[in-house]
Design a protein around this motif. Structure first.
Motif, PDB file in Angstrom:
ATOM      1  N   MET A   1       0.859  -1.178   0.000  1.00  0.00           N
ATOM      2  CA  MET A   1       0.000   0.000   0.000  1.00  0.00           C
ATOM      3  C   MET A   1       0.900   1.234   0.000  1.00  0.00           C
ATOM      4  N   ARG A   2       0.651   2.114  -0.916  1.00  0.00           N
ATOM      5  CA  ARG A   2       1.512   3.276  -1.106  1.00  0.00           C
ATOM      6  C   ARG A   2       1.517   4.201   0.106  1.00  0.00           C
ATOM      7  N   GLY A   3       0.357   4.407   0.720  1.00  0.00           N
ATOM      8  CA  GLY A   3       0.277   5.293   1.877  1.00  0.00           C
ATOM      9  C   GLY A   3       1.118   4.787   3.030  1.00  0.00           C
ATOM     10  N   ALA A   4       1.052   3.496   3.291  1.00  0.00           N
ATOM     11  CA  ALA A   4       1.830   2.904   4.380  1.00  0.00           C
ATOM     12  C   ALA A   4       3.322   2.985   4.078  1.00  0.00           C
ATOM     13  N   THR A   5       3.690   2.779   2.820  1.00  0.00           N
ATOM     14  CA  THR A   5       5.097   2.862   2.426  1.00  0.00           C
ATOM     15  C   THR A   5       5.621   4.281   2.614  1.00  0.00           C
ATOM     16  N   LEU A   6       4.854   5.250   2.145  1.00  0.00           N
ATOM     17  CA  LEU A   6       5.252   6.645   2.291  1.00  0.00           C
ATOM     18  C   LEU A   6       5.357   7.032   3.763  1.00  0.00           C
ATOM     19  N   LEU A   7       4.399   6.588   4.560  1.00  0.00           N
ATOM     20  CA  LEU A   7       4.424   6.880   5.991  1.00  0.00           C
ATOM     21  C   LEU A   7       5.689   6.316   6.634  1.00  0.00           C
ATOM     22  N   GLY A   8       6.017   5.062   6.297  1.00  0.00           N
ATOM     23  CA  GLY A   8       7.231   4.443   6.836  1.00  0.00           C
ATOM     24  C   GLY A   8       8.491   5.200   6.445  1.00  0.00           C
ATOM     25  N   GLU A   9       8.559   5.627   5.180  1.00  0.00           N
ATOM     26  CA  GLU A   9       9.728   6.382   4.711  1.00  0.00           C
ATOM     27  C   GLU A   9       9.869   7.695   5.469  1.00  0.00           C
ATOM     28  N   ARG A  10       8.756   8.408   5.630  1.00  0.00           N
ATOM     29  CA  ARG A  10       8.796   9.692   6.336  1.00  0.00           C
ATOM     30  C   ARG A  10       9.196   9.519   7.802  1.00  0.00           C
ATOM     31  N   CYS A  11       8.687   8.466   8.432  1.00  0.00           N
ATOM     32  CA  CYS A  11       9.011   8.237   9.847  1.00  0.00           C
ATOM     33  C   CYS A  11      10.477   7.861  10.022  1.00  0.00           C
ATOM     34  N   ARG A  12      11.013   7.051   9.096  1.00  0.00           N
ATOM     35  CA  ARG A  12      12.427   6.669   9.179  1.00  0.00           C
ATOM     36  C   ARG A  12      13.335   7.871   8.953  1.00  0.00           C
ATOM     37  N   ALA A  13      12.855   8.846   8.171  1.00  0.00           N
ATOM     38  CA  ALA A  13      13.653  10.038   7.890  1.00  0.00           C
ATOM     39  C   ALA A  13      13.787  10.927   9.123  1.00  0.00           C
ATOM     40  N   GLY A  14      12.909  10.739  10.106  1.00  0.00           N
ATOM     41  CA  GLY A  14      12.978  11.536  11.330  1.00  0.00           C
ATOM     42  C   GLY A  14      12.413  12.929  11.121  1.00  0.00           C
ATOM     43  N   GLY A  15      12.745  13.814  12.018  1.00  0.00           N
ATOM     44  CA  GLY A  15      12.293  15.195  11.924  1.00  0.00           C
ATOM     45  C   GLY A  15      10.904  15.409  12.493  1.00  0.00           C
ATOM     46  N   PRO A  16      10.318  16.579  12.204  1.00  0.00           N
ATOM     47  CA  PRO A  16       9.025  16.941  12.776  1.00  0.00           C
ATOM     48  C   PRO A  16       7.906  15.971  12.397  1.00  0.00           C
ATOM     49  N   TRP A  17       7.944  15.438  11.186  1.00  0.00           N
ATOM     50  CA  TRP A  17       6.901  14.498  10.751  1.00  0.00           C
ATOM     51  C   TRP A  17       6.899  13.263  11.648  1.00  0.00           C
ATOM     52  N   ALA A  18       8.064  12.681  11.845  1.00  0.00           N
ATOM     53  CA  ALA A  18       8.170  11.473  12.676  1.00  0.00           C
ATOM     54  C   ALA A  18       7.747  11.764  14.109  1.00  0.00           C
ATOM     55  N   ASP A  19       8.113  12.948  14.603  1.00  0.00           N
ATOM     56  CA  ASP A  19       7.726  13.329  15.966  1.00  0.00           C
ATOM     57  C   ASP A  19       6.207  13.442  16.082  1.00  0.00           C
ATOM     58  N   LEU A  20       5.566  14.021  15.076  1.00  0.00           N
ATOM     59  CA  LEU A  20       4.114  14.176  15.094  1.00  0.00           C
ATOM     60  C   LEU A  20       3.411  12.814  15.058  1.00  0.00           C
ATOM     61  N   VAL A  21       3.895  11.923  14.214  1.00  0.00           N
ATOM     62  CA  VAL A  21       3.307  10.580  14.121  1.00  0.00           C
ATOM     63  C   VAL A  21       3.457   9.858  15.446  1.00  0.00           C
ATOM     64  N   LYS A  22       4.636   9.954  16.053  1.00  0.00           N
ATOM     65  CA  LYS A  22       4.869   9.300  17.353  1.00  0.00           C
ATOM     66  C   LYS A  22       3.938   9.872  18.411  1.00  0.00           C
ATOM     67  N   GLN A  23       3.787  11.180  18.418  1.00  0.00           N
ATOM     68  CA  GLN A  23       2.902  11.837  19.380  1.00  0.00           C
ATOM     69  C   GLN A  23       1.454  11.381  19.189  1.00  0.00           C
ATOM     70  N   CYS A  24       1.019  11.274  17.946  1.00  0.00           N
ATOM     71  CA  CYS A  24      -0.345  10.808  17.662  1.00  0.00           C
ATOM     72  C   CYS A  24      -0.540   9.371  18.134  1.00  0.00           C
ATOM     73  N   GLN A  25       0.434   8.518  17.881  1.00  0.00           N
ATOM     74  CA  GLN A  25       0.330   7.110  18.254  1.00  0.00           C
ATOM     75  C   GLN A  25       0.332   6.915  19.764  1.00  0.00           C
ATOM     76  N   GLU A  26       0.894   7.855  20.487  1.00  0.00           N
ATOM     77  CA  GLU A  26       0.937   7.738  21.942  1.00  0.00           C
ATOM     78  C   GLU A  26      -0.322   8.295  22.605  1.00  0.00           C
ATOM     79  N   HIS A  27      -1.211   8.890  21.828  1.00  0.00           N
ATOM     80  CA  HIS A  27      -2.445   9.447  22.390  1.00  0.00           C
ATOM     81  C   HIS A  27      -3.307   8.309  22.926  1.00  0.00           C
ATOM     82  N   PRO A  28      -3.925   8.494  24.099  1.00  0.00           N
ATOM     83  CA  PRO A  28      -4.716   7.417  24.711  1.00  0.00           C
ATOM     84  C   PRO A  28      -5.880   6.923  23.840  1.00  0.00           C
ATOM     85  N   MET A  29      -6.471   7.785  23.025  1.00  0.00           N
ATOM     86  CA  MET A  29      -7.601   7.369  22.194  1.00  0.00           C
ATOM     87  C   MET A  29      -7.181   6.376  21.106  1.00  0.00           C
ATOM     88  N   ILE A  30      -5.913   6.367  20.748  1.00  0.00           N
ATOM     89  CA  ILE A  30      -5.407   5.489  19.687  1.00  0.00           C
ATOM     90  C   ILE A  30      -5.250   4.059  20.195  1.00  0.00           C
TER      91      ILE A  30
END
Length: 140
Positions: free
Chosen positions: A1-30
């Motif tokens: 799936m292209r979206g999942a691949t792109l997401l993985g690439e962006r997260c591995r690259a680090g930076g603000p995007w990866a930080d935002l994804v990590k913050q979202c995943q740590e939210h209790p509602m998730i």
């Protein structure tokens, strides 16, 4: 799936995007789910609908007013599932051919070989087999 691949690439690259994804995943509602799992959820549902409707049809008497509509729903859900699976297969095939176009060097040909072009009579090219290619020296 292209979206999942792109997401993985962006997260591995680090930076603000990866930080935002990590913050979202740590939210209790998730509840510990990854963002990728949410991208896959619609596909999982599409494949589950025919199974659920079959179960519903199994317990619906033939004389029930909803029996015919349930049969129609089963047919429609199986058709949709088949169409989605075919589209996914075609996309994966296209992705593989695009990768080959970027990574395979074809020297010595009179014309440029385009892996993901249309054929003269059969439509789009399809990848039939993948594997290791060995160069063998011919002995005459």
């Amino acid at each position: 799936m292209r979206g999942a691949t792109l997401l993985g690439e962006r997260c591995r690259a680090g930076g603000p995007w990866a930080d935002l994804v990590k913050q979202c995943q740590e939210h209790p509602m998730i509840q510990g789910h990854t963002l990728t799992s949410f991208l896959l959820k619609p596909m999982q549902r599409i494949t589950r609908y025919p199974l659920l409707i079959k179960q519903l049809l199994k317990y619906t008497p033939e004389g029930h007013p909803d029996y015919y509509n349930t049969q129609e729903a089963l047919s429609a859900s199986e058709t949709l599932c088949a169409q989605v699976n075919e589209a996914v297969s075609q996309r994966e095939n296209t992705d593989k051919l695009e990768w080959m176009q970027r990574c395979v060097t074809c020297e010595g040909l009179n014309e440029r070989l385009v892996f993901n072009s249309l054929t003269n009579t059969l439509g789009p090219r399809k990848l039939l087999h993948t594997g290791v290619l060995h160069k063998v020296r011919c002995c005459s």
